[in-house]
Design an enzyme around this catalytic site. Structure first.
Site, PDB file in Angstrom:
ATOM      1  CG  ASP A 143      13.330  37.344  23.833  1.00 44.62           C
ATOM      2  OD1 ASP A 143      14.549  37.415  23.641  1.00 44.62           O
ATOM      3  OD2 ASP A 143      12.767  37.879  24.805  1.00 44.62           O
ATOM      4  CG  ASP A 245      18.644  36.425  25.959  1.00 42.90           C
ATOM      5  OD1 ASP A 245      18.035  37.155  26.738  1.00 42.90           O
ATOM      6  OD2 ASP A 245      19.399  35.494  26.331  1.00 42.90           O
ATOM      7  CD  GLU A 299      19.572  41.025  27.726  1.00 40.75           C
ATOM      8  OE1 GLU A 299      19.210  41.120  28.901  1.00 40.75           O
ATOM      9  OE2 GLU A 299      19.922  39.952  27.214  1.00 40.75           O
ATOM     10  CG  HIS A 374      11.932  39.571  31.031  1.00 43.21           C
ATOM     11  ND1 HIS A 374      12.340  40.487  30.082  1.00 43.21           N
ATOM     12  CD2 HIS A 374      12.820  38.563  30.977  1.00 43.21           C
ATOM     13  CE1 HIS A 374      13.429  40.046  29.494  1.00 43.21           C
ATOM     14  NE2 HIS A 374      13.752  38.871  30.013  1.00 43.21           N
ATOM     15  CG  ASP A 375      15.879  40.139  32.488  1.00 43.39           C
ATOM     16  OD1 ASP A 375      15.379  39.058  32.852  1.00 43.39           O
ATOM     17  OD2 ASP A 375      16.457  40.293  31.401  1.00 43.39           O
TER      18      ASP A 375
HETATM   19  C1  NOJ Z   1      18.605  37.948  29.395  1.00 40.26           C
HETATM   20  C2  NOJ Z   1      17.157  37.675  29.578  1.00 40.26           C
HETATM   21  O1  NOJ Z   1      16.449  38.872  29.478  1.00 40.26           O
HETATM   22  C3  NOJ Z   1      17.014  37.006  30.906  1.00 40.26           C
HETATM   23  O2  NOJ Z   1      15.671  36.903  31.310  1.00 40.26           O
HETATM   24  C4  NOJ Z   1      17.674  35.665  30.825  1.00 40.26           C
HETATM   25  O3  NOJ Z   1      17.639  35.063  32.102  1.00 40.26           O
HETATM   26  C5  NOJ Z   1      19.124  35.768  30.361  1.00 40.26           C
HETATM   27  N1  NOJ Z   1      19.300  36.700  29.291  1.00 40.26           N
HETATM   28  C6  NOJ Z   1      19.618  34.445  29.872  1.00 40.26           C
HETATM   29  O4  NOJ Z   1      19.020  34.116  28.652  1.00 40.26           O
END
Ligand code: NOJ
Length: 598
Positions: A143, A245, A299, A374-375
């Protein structure tokens, strides 16, 4: 000194690493056999690539397996489970950040890009994990979090120490004597303010996320060179790619003008369209990515169907894939902190979104698909139905969807077991900075805390982060200590050990569907056509390649429904379904999924 050491280590390591790497590459990247991609199938698909055919499985290391009893998952824990991972039939493992970090945002705040987080282990543990994966023909994607670092990174410590420090321009500073800069929103700040005044130099710094995640200044070529060198360091070790990210956020208009009115409230879209983002990505490609046979996935925060190809059209030499947010954003009340519309989501809209995104990559680029990570909350709770009688069926149905679309499936660890949301009652049980700060924000504004907590039960990120459920022993076999986040009490029945022994479990269904996709290029490269598009209950589509035609029928509802595809199924062959007996001719039982060869 540090650079010198790294250079020496890299040089020394390179000789032996290069040999093993080449072996691995040969084993894993068999020469691409040309696939005759017919009809309107993806033109870019003619260039067959290992990552287009892959299944990505995402591991949240903190929650996967703890090897030393401190209650936190770690690298040795993952290594101890490699045979399980191999048994799933997956190809690529994306690890959430494992770099040194004070963990303000669980590793998305990196204090040393070339170090391993203490709780997760050592660099030696990392090397062993990577080797164990490569020995099993599994690939490792890390990541890359380079929109921001931790405020505990040496660069930031230097940067904040004085206005003329050589690292000053590694971050975005605004001298306070010029007044407060135009508003920028921070996703994790209690006040939603992305500018923080730093007394030492009487200047504001920018943080799109928490105050401990200052944004890096990509305008600075020195910073960019450091990032590319760091990427090469990991590639030289043998890692197989990066998930990037919030990468569309890296470029900013550093005059920081007032927000254009048209973006009012739509911060992600605004942040995602920096003036030099494609210049930087092309440079990154030239300086790092193009030198290795690796895969990248952005992302795609703020990216829409109109600009997606700018990131992933192979001719532009930027990235390979991106994942969008349009699907997972469906169903929220506008301008809310992830509060779901009580009316639920419209399947017709859901189908439109995924069909539209399929179309984006019909001739160029390559798509991705996911329903959990995870989000996100657990896929079955958010998009299926986690009531006891429907949890397994609806979970299998959603898995069927993910593995039969023309896009690389990004599948989140635990979903193969049908893990569902834990649904905490109390804010004290949450650990996620997003939930904690939004709770505080709601409180400060005198908002409805009960409504917020009720919504978090369905949408809070910690629901997707509870420990992985291995067996029916204490703490689901995740740890012998106290888990950092509570284990879902349903682990007594929802766990690997139990599901391994049950031919009809979610786990074994997952293995079958993965194999079906991998054995049938039509499910990877075949043209996608949506059928029965206005049906509010059923998602139906075909996939076609070289004379083969597959029909997928998915009932998204907890009642019997019918699909009106106009296709006669009497002669069709059922390849896979989530009921022991499939219903005849388009009649579908609750949450039924069926894949037919026509
Ligand atoms: C996206 C990530 O997937 C998330 O978990 C994170 O909190 C934010 N970006 C900040 O890095």
């Amino acid at each position: 000194m540090r650079k010198l050491l790294i250079a020496l280590a890299t040089l020394g390591g390179l000789l032996c690493v290069a040999a093993c790497r080449e072996e691995n590459r040969k084993a894993m990247n068999e020469p691409a056999k040309p696939v005759a991609v017919g009809g309107e199938a993806n033109a870019d698909g003619n260039a067959r690539k290992w990552w287009k055919e892959a299944v990505v499985y995402q591991i949240y290391p903190r929650s996967f397996k703890d090897s030393n009893g401190d209650g936190i998952g770690d690298l040795k824990g993952i290594t101890s489970k490699l045979d399980y991972l191999k048994s799933l039939g997956i190809d690529i493992i994306w690890l959430n950040p494992v770099f040194s970090s004070p963990n303000d945002d669980n590793g998305y705040d990196i204090s040393d890009y070339q170090g391993i987080m203490k709780e997760f282990g050592t660099m030696q543990d990392f090397d062993e994990l990577l080797k164990g994966m490569h020995d099993r023909n599994l690939k490792l994607v890390m990541d890359l979090v380079v929109n921001h670092s931790s405020d505990e990174h040496e660069w930031f410590k230097q940067s904040r120490s004085s206005r003329d420090n050589p690292y000053r321009d590694y971050y975005h500073w605004w001298p306070a004597e010029k007044g407060k800069p135009a508003a920028r929103r921070s996703f994790f700040d209690v006040n939603g303010d992305a500018w923080k005044l730093d007394e030492k130099t009487n200047s504001y710094y920018l943080h799109y996320f928490s105050q401990k995640q200052p944004d890096l200044n990509w305008e600075n070529p020195k910073l960019r060179e450091e990032i590319y060198a760091m990427m090469r360091f990991w590639f030289d070790k043998g890692v197989d790619g990066f998930r990037m990210d919030v990468i569309p956020f890296i470029s900013k208009d550093t005059t920081f003008p007032e927000m254009p009115a048209k973006y009012n409230g739509d911060w992600g879209r605004f942040y995602g369209n920096g003036p030099h983002v494609h210049q930087y990505l092309q440079e990154m490609n030239k300086e790092a990515l193009s030198k290795y046979d690796v895969m990248t996935v952005a992302e795609g925060a703020g990216v829409t169907t109109e600009d997606a190809l700018d990131y992933v059209d192979a001719d532009r030499h930027e990235l390979n894939m991106l994942y969008h947010f349009e699907g997972v954003s469906l169903g929220y009340l506008p301008d809310s902190l992830k509060i779901l519309d009580p009316k639920g989501y419209s399947l017709v809209e859901f189908k439109n979104i995924y069909s539209k995104w399929d179309g984006v990559f019909a001739n160029k680029g390559w798509g991705t698909i996911y329903l959990g990570n995870h989000d996100q909350p657990r896929m079955v709770t958010r998009w299926g139905n986690d009531a006891p009688q429907w949890r397994e069926l609806s979970s299998k149905m959603l898995t069927t969807f993910l593995f039969t679309m023309r896009a690389v499936p990004y599948y989140y660890a635990g979903d193969e077991l049908g893990m569902n949301n834990i649904k905490f009652d109390r804010i004290e049980d949450y650990r996620d900075i997003e939930s904690l700060n939004w709770y505080q924000q709601t409180k400060n504004k005198g908002g409805d805390l009960q409504q917020f907590l009720a919504a978090q039960k369905i949408t809070g990120r910690d629901n997707g982060r509870t420990p992985f459920q291995w067996d029916a022993t204490t703490n689901a076999g995740f740890t012998t200590g106290t888990p950092w986040l509570k284990v879902n009490p349903n682990y007594m029945t929802v766990n690997v050990a139990a599901e391994d022994n049950d031919a009809n479990s979610c786990l074994n269904y997952f293995r079958r569907v993965v194999k079906l996709r991998k054995d049938n290029p039509v499910l990877i490269y075949g043209k996608y056509t949506l059928l029965d598009k206005d049906n509010p209950n059923v998602y139906a589509y075909t996939r076609e390649l070289d004379g083969r035609k597959i029909l997928v029928l998915l009932n998204f509802k907890d009642k019997p429904v019918s699909a009106n595809t106009g296709i006669d199924l009497t002669e069709a062959k059922l390849l896979l379904g989530n009921y022991l007996t499939a219903s005849p001719n388009g009649q579908l039982q609750p949450y039924e999924a069926a894949i037919y060869e026509l």
